[in-house]
Design a protein around this motif. Structure first.
Motif, mmCIF file in Angstrom:
data_model
loop_
_atom_site.group_PDB
_atom_site.id
_atom_site.type_symbol
_atom_site.label_atom_id
_atom_site.label_comp_id
_atom_site.label_asym_id
_atom_site.label_seq_id
_atom_site.Cartn_x
_atom_site.Cartn_y
_atom_site.Cartn_z
ATOM 1 N N ARG A 86 0.823 -1.224 0.000
ATOM 2 C CA ARG A 86 0.000 0.000 0.000
ATOM 3 C C ARG A 86 0.844 1.255 0.000
ATOM 4 N N ARG A 87 1.871 1.309 0.888
ATOM 5 C CA ARG A 87 2.706 2.500 0.975
ATOM 6 C C ARG A 87 4.106 2.127 1.431
ATOM 7 N N VAL A 88 5.089 2.844 0.880
ATOM 8 C CA VAL A 88 6.493 2.692 1.262
ATOM 9 C C VAL A 88 6.972 4.004 1.863
ATOM 10 N N TYR A 89 7.534 3.938 3.051
ATOM 11 C CA TYR A 89 8.247 5.057 3.661
ATOM 12 C C TYR A 89 9.730 4.713 3.595
ATOM 13 N N THR A 90 10.524 5.583 2.967
ATOM 14 C CA THR A 90 11.932 5.261 2.767
ATOM 15 C C THR A 90 12.813 6.412 3.243
ATOM 16 N N ILE A 91 13.904 6.070 3.941
ATOM 17 C CA ILE A 91 14.796 7.055 4.556
ATOM 18 C C ILE A 91 16.192 6.926 3.954
ATOM 19 N N GLU A 92 16.781 8.068 3.595
ATOM 20 C CA GLU A 92 18.140 8.123 3.049
ATOM 21 C C GLU A 92 18.913 9.229 3.763
ATOM 22 N N LEU A 145 14.823 12.536 4.480
ATOM 23 C CA LEU A 145 16.264 12.656 4.635
ATOM 24 C C LEU A 145 16.576 12.563 6.122
ATOM 25 N N GLY A 146 17.436 11.609 6.521
ATOM 26 C CA GLY A 146 17.728 11.512 7.940
ATOM 27 C C GLY A 146 18.415 10.218 8.323
ATOM 28 N N ASP A 147 18.441 9.972 9.615
ATOM 29 C CA ASP A 147 19.105 8.821 10.214
ATOM 30 C C ASP A 147 18.140 7.638 10.223
ATOM 31 N N GLY A 148 18.409 6.663 9.385
ATOM 32 C CA GLY A 148 17.518 5.519 9.269
ATOM 33 C C GLY A 148 17.457 4.658 10.505
ATOM 34 N N THR A 149 18.497 4.682 11.335
ATOM 35 C CA THR A 149 18.489 3.827 12.522
ATOM 36 C C THR A 149 17.408 4.246 13.511
ATOM 37 N N ARG A 150 16.898 5.467 13.364
ATOM 38 C CA ARG A 150 15.842 5.941 14.260
ATOM 39 C C ARG A 150 14.449 5.644 13.729
ATOM 40 N N GLY A 151 14.381 5.160 12.504
ATOM 41 C CA GLY A 151 13.095 4.834 11.924
ATOM 42 C C GLY A 151 12.252 6.063 11.646
ATOM 43 N N TRP A 152 10.937 5.863 11.670
ATOM 44 C CA TRP A 152 9.981 6.928 11.349
ATOM 45 C C TRP A 152 8.841 6.836 12.355
ATOM 46 N N PRO A 153 9.089 7.246 13.601
ATOM 47 C CA PRO A 153 8.129 6.992 14.683
ATOM 48 C C PRO A 153 6.767 7.639 14.474
ATOM 49 N N GLU A 154 6.714 8.747 13.728
ATOM 50 C CA GLU A 154 5.439 9.446 13.554
ATOM 51 C C GLU A 154 4.398 8.607 12.820
ATOM 52 N N PRO A 167 18.853 -2.213 15.200
ATOM 53 C CA PRO A 167 18.599 -1.036 16.042
ATOM 54 C C PRO A 167 17.282 -1.166 16.785
ATOM 55 N N LYS A 168 17.298 -0.857 18.075
ATOM 56 C CA LYS A 168 16.098 -1.010 18.896
ATOM 57 C C LYS A 168 14.966 -0.104 18.432
ATOM 58 N N ASP A 169 15.302 1.103 17.951
ATOM 59 C CA ASP A 169 14.257 1.992 17.458
ATOM 60 C C ASP A 169 13.464 1.342 16.329
ATOM 61 N N LEU A 170 14.149 0.543 15.507
ATOM 62 C CA LEU A 170 13.460 -0.109 14.396
ATOM 63 C C LEU A 170 12.597 -1.266 14.879
ATOM 64 N N THR A 171 13.141 -2.104 15.733
ATOM 65 C CA THR A 171 12.332 -3.223 16.218
ATOM 66 C C THR A 171 11.125 -2.727 17.012
ATOM 67 N N ASP A 172 11.285 -1.599 17.716
ATOM 68 C CA ASP A 172 10.162 -1.041 18.468
ATOM 69 C C ASP A 172 9.048 -0.553 17.545
ATOM 70 N N GLN A 173 9.392 -0.236 16.298
ATOM 71 C CA GLN A 173 8.403 0.278 15.351
ATOM 72 C C GLN A 173 7.788 -0.816 14.478
ATOM 73 N N LEU A 174 8.113 -2.064 14.763
ATOM 74 C CA LEU A 174 7.549 -3.197 14.024
ATOM 75 C C LEU A 174 6.253 -3.643 14.694
ATOM 76 N N ALA A 175 5.190 -3.699 13.927
ATOM 77 C CA ALA A 175 3.881 -4.067 14.457
ATOM 78 C C ALA A 175 3.861 -5.526 14.896
ATOM 79 N N VAL A 176 2.988 -5.845 15.823
ATOM 80 C CA VAL A 176 2.770 -7.242 16.188
ATOM 81 C C VAL A 176 2.264 -7.987 14.951
ATOM 82 N N GLY A 177 2.896 -9.106 14.641
ATOM 83 C CA GLY A 177 2.601 -9.822 13.410
ATOM 84 C C GLY A 177 3.456 -9.369 12.242
ATOM 85 N N GLY A 178 4.285 -8.337 12.471
ATOM 86 C CA GLY A 178 5.114 -7.774 11.409
ATOM 87 C C GLY A 178 6.407 -8.531 11.183
#
Length: 225
Positions: free
Chosen positions: A99-105, A130-139, A157-168
């Motif tokens: 449906r949608r891709v969020y991509t960070i460079e 544009l930014g630090d991908g290790t922080r993900g996209w919390p918004e 990176p913990k920020d990324l695993t924290d942003q993974l949905a249950v079942g993701g």
């Protein structure tokens, strides 16, 4: 040889090497890889090899793109976070499948060029940052799927695993050096993360500091034998 013939040859090679998901193969067929490489390498765009792009970076080997995309087990309703836009090729493939891709460079010149390619291909379901991908996209988290195209060290990176949905599902190369890396798939359950090691690869490290004037490569290189 025509582009159609080169494309068919590449798809046959990818299928032989393990990319068997027909939706993934169709997405690879529909994304013109020659649009994502410099003119100097355009005649090699449909070869199964990584190729140089700007700023010392590379566009990933089609086999890596196919296998990692397949490992995500994408569905059309999914929202995907990609870390490391690079040329934009991987994001373009993902956009055909979800449906949608969020991509960070982290490198602005690469992101600007990738955005131009997305516009040219009318890929309106890709959102860039544009930014630090290790922080993900919390918004906009959580994400059903997360794909990282650089090696994250011994653990993701913990920020990324924290942003993974249950079942993701998250797919990321992990390892402390380029000879000991493996692509790892994580599944988030209600109890935590389940880890599954997939195959050996060689990736450059996932960086979180501000980019240097001459940064090392940030996109996938090649699968190891």
């Amino acid at each position: 040889m025509t582009i159609a013939a080169r494309t068919n040859r590449l798809l046959m090679a990818l299928r032989r090497d393990g990319v068997t998901d027909e939706a993934v193969l169709s997405a690879l067929e529909r994304v013109p890889r020659d649009l994502f490489v410099p003119d100097l390498f355009r005649d090699q765009a449909w070869e199964d090899t990584a190729l140089p792009i700007a700023l010392g970076q590379s566009i990933s080997q089609p086999l890596i793109v196919g296998l990692m995309t397949q490992a995500l087990e994408l569905e059309p309703r999914h929202t995907v976070l990609e870390i490391g836009t690079g040329s934009g090729y991987q994001a373009a493939v993902l956009s055909r499948l979800c449906r949608r891709v969020y991509t960070i460079e982290r490198l602005k010149p690469l992101l600007v060029e990738a955005e131009k390619r997305f516009q040219r291909l009318r890929l309106h379901n890709i959102t860039t940052r544009l930014g630090d991908g290790t922080r993900g996209w919390p918004e906009v988290a959580p994400f059903e799927r997360i794909l990282v195209t650089a090696a994250g060290g011994p653990e993701p990176p913990k920020d990324l695993t924290d942003q993974l949905a249950v079942g993701g599902v998250m797919v990321i190369p992990l390892g402390v050096d380029d000879r000991g890396q493996r692509v790892v798939r994580f599944r988030r359950t209600a109890e935590g993360l389940v880890r599954e090691e997939l195959w050996p690869v060689r990736f450059v490290p996932l960086l979180s500091d501000p980019p240097a004037e001459t940064p090392p490569g940030s996109e996938a290189s090649a699968r190891l034998p």
